[in-house]
Design an enzyme around this catalytic site. Sequence first.
Site, mmCIF file in Angstrom:
data_model
loop_
_atom_site.group_PDB
_atom_site.id
_atom_site.type_symbol
_atom_site.label_atom_id
_atom_site.label_comp_id
_atom_site.label_asym_id
_atom_site.label_seq_id
_atom_site.Cartn_x
_atom_site.Cartn_y
_atom_site.Cartn_z
ATOM 1 C CG ASN A 210 3.337 10.984 -1.647
ATOM 2 O OD1 ASN A 210 3.482 11.111 -0.429
ATOM 3 N ND2 ASN A 210 3.982 10.051 -2.341
ATOM 4 C CG ASP A 279 2.168 4.036 -7.864
ATOM 5 O OD1 ASP A 279 2.821 3.249 -7.167
ATOM 6 O OD2 ASP A 279 0.968 4.311 -7.642
ATOM 7 C CE LYS A 289 14.356 27.665 -10.855
ATOM 8 N NZ LYS A 289 14.400 29.091 -10.672
ATOM 9 C CG PHE A 323 0.069 1.086 5.408
ATOM 10 C CD1 PHE A 323 1.060 0.314 5.994
ATOM 11 C CD2 PHE A 323 -0.725 1.884 6.217
ATOM 12 C CE1 PHE A 323 1.261 0.334 7.367
ATOM 13 C CE2 PHE A 323 -0.530 1.920 7.595
ATOM 14 C CZ PHE A 323 0.458 1.143 8.168
ATOM 15 C CE LYS A 337 -3.761 -0.746 -3.920
ATOM 16 N NZ LYS A 337 -3.890 0.585 -3.342
ATOM 17 C CE LYS A 341 1.007 -3.591 -4.349
ATOM 18 N NZ LYS A 341 1.524 -2.242 -4.115
HETATM 19 N N1 CTP Z 1 4.204 0.346 -2.709
HETATM 20 C C1 CTP Z 1 5.519 0.027 -3.037
HETATM 21 N N2 CTP Z 1 6.067 0.441 -4.206
HETATM 22 C C2 CTP Z 1 5.358 1.176 -5.068
HETATM 23 C C3 CTP Z 1 4.023 1.506 -4.769
HETATM 24 C C4 CTP Z 1 3.474 1.088 -3.577
HETATM 25 O O1 CTP Z 1 6.171 -0.650 -2.236
HETATM 26 N N3 CTP Z 1 5.922 1.586 -6.198
HETATM 27 C C5 CTP Z 1 3.621 -0.151 -1.454
HETATM 28 C C6 CTP Z 1 3.280 0.926 -0.443
HETATM 29 O O2 CTP Z 1 4.344 1.145 0.456
HETATM 30 C C7 CTP Z 1 2.066 0.350 0.274
HETATM 31 C C8 CTP Z 1 1.418 -0.523 -0.779
HETATM 32 O O3 CTP Z 1 2.404 -0.755 -1.764
HETATM 33 O O4 CTP Z 1 2.410 -0.484 1.343
HETATM 34 C C9 CTP Z 1 0.206 0.042 -1.441
HETATM 35 O O5 CTP Z 1 0.452 1.291 -1.961
HETATM 36 P P1 CTP Z 1 -0.673 2.070 -2.800
HETATM 37 O O6 CTP Z 1 -0.068 3.303 -3.382
HETATM 38 O O7 CTP Z 1 -1.915 2.206 -1.982
HETATM 39 O O8 CTP Z 1 -1.006 1.041 -3.917
HETATM 40 P P2 CTP Z 1 -0.439 0.769 -5.312
HETATM 41 O O9 CTP Z 1 -0.042 -0.646 -5.351
HETATM 42 O O10 CTP Z 1 0.594 1.759 -5.727
HETATM 43 O O11 CTP Z 1 -1.752 0.938 -6.185
HETATM 44 P P3 CTP Z 1 -2.552 2.265 -6.596
HETATM 45 O O12 CTP Z 1 -1.605 3.419 -6.454
HETATM 46 O O13 CTP Z 1 -2.950 1.958 -7.974
HETATM 47 O O14 CTP Z 1 -3.729 2.336 -5.664
#
Ligand code: CTP
Length: 401
Positions: A210, A279, A289, A323, A337, A341
Amino acid sequence: MLQGKNIVLGVTGGIAVYKSVEIVSRLRKAGAQVKVIMTEAAAKFVTPLTFREISQNPVSVSMWTEVANWNVEHIALAGWADLFLIAPATANFIGKVANGIADDMLTTTVMATRAKVIIAPAMNTNMFENPIVQENIKKLIRLGYVIIPPATGKLACGTEGSGRLPEPIDIVTVLTSLQRRQLQSLRGKKVVVTAGGTQEPIDPVRYVGNNSSGKMGYAVAKIAKSRGAEVVLVSGPTYLPDPPGVKVIRVKTALQMRDAVLNEYSDADIVVKAAAVADYRPQQTAEQKIKKSDSNLTIVLEKNPDILLELGQKKTKQFLVGFAAETQELLANAKEKLLKKNLDMIIANDVTIAGAGFNADTNIIKMILTDGTVIELPQLSKEEVAEEIFNRIESLLPVRS
Ligand code: CTP
């Protein structure tokens, strides 16, 4: 230490007023901006013009003069101050502040400020030793005011003893060391920060990733270090140099980040998860490759663990900050969240706005707390955002423990 700080200097009526001119000069040389408030009595010893010239700022004396702008002057100055110094402070001024009297520009502004107030009394020895003055000083110390004790020596009234205003250089040194101490507010705390995006390999040369630059997390680590914390930064791949004095653990994938963070978790006091963790990861990583063919390529993605969710479940004493990077329904998604969490604070930012989020040097955030409080900040540099985050965490830490 005083570089860029806003200092309000209150000057009350005593013969030592002439030394305050040198205090202003020294503070400016140290990089501070200074605005002076004089009492009417002080203005009889040295003119406001002298302070205006030396501070390069307008000087306030009376509450009732014609206003230059429509900001309420004493409230504006009270809010502007990072530090509030009163030198020299007369027995009369000390008595008024200790007893909640605000009847002129200076005492009103002191009452309205949230900045640290430092008072340097200067008066005749007998006045200084008067039990009423001593009681007032004790009360002020109890209430969190800092008192710079007067020096001993020959006084203007011809007597010898305690009551002299210390030399300007010594007063400036007190301000500097106070500032240093304030900056060490996280001494003894372990702060774990995650930063950057993770990379989930498809084959030896490709990955799912990303746009995260890591700048926000690195700023958080740097500010935690500057406040005296032991800092561990678990970072996905970035182009950023290691922040000095910080233990940096470089990882690539979400699984590696999870292991590194869990390893550092049990004795952590504060955890800030600024990383953009993927995620999903490719279910298979090709050994070689992948060669192109004429047909489409399908990559099956499997779920990565949610590291923050796991930290929330295993939380003991840690202050947990997450975040939420969102493109819609910012507050609702972030609040969900925060709850799900088990966080203590979540930093929400709308990554569709210019100047917020991925790769920018600035951010526009909202801090959301467990009691539903939402604190909105304007566009700030990522380091300023980090300062605001720790200001808030530090104000909440004692309430939690
Ligand atoms: N985070 C994490 N592990 C993951 C995904 C996210 O620890 N696999 C943490 C990120 O570091 C951040 C927070 O969760 O502090 C929120 O991340 P975000 O991507 O905005 O949210 P998600 O919980 O992944 O939800 P979505 O992608 O559905 O918005």
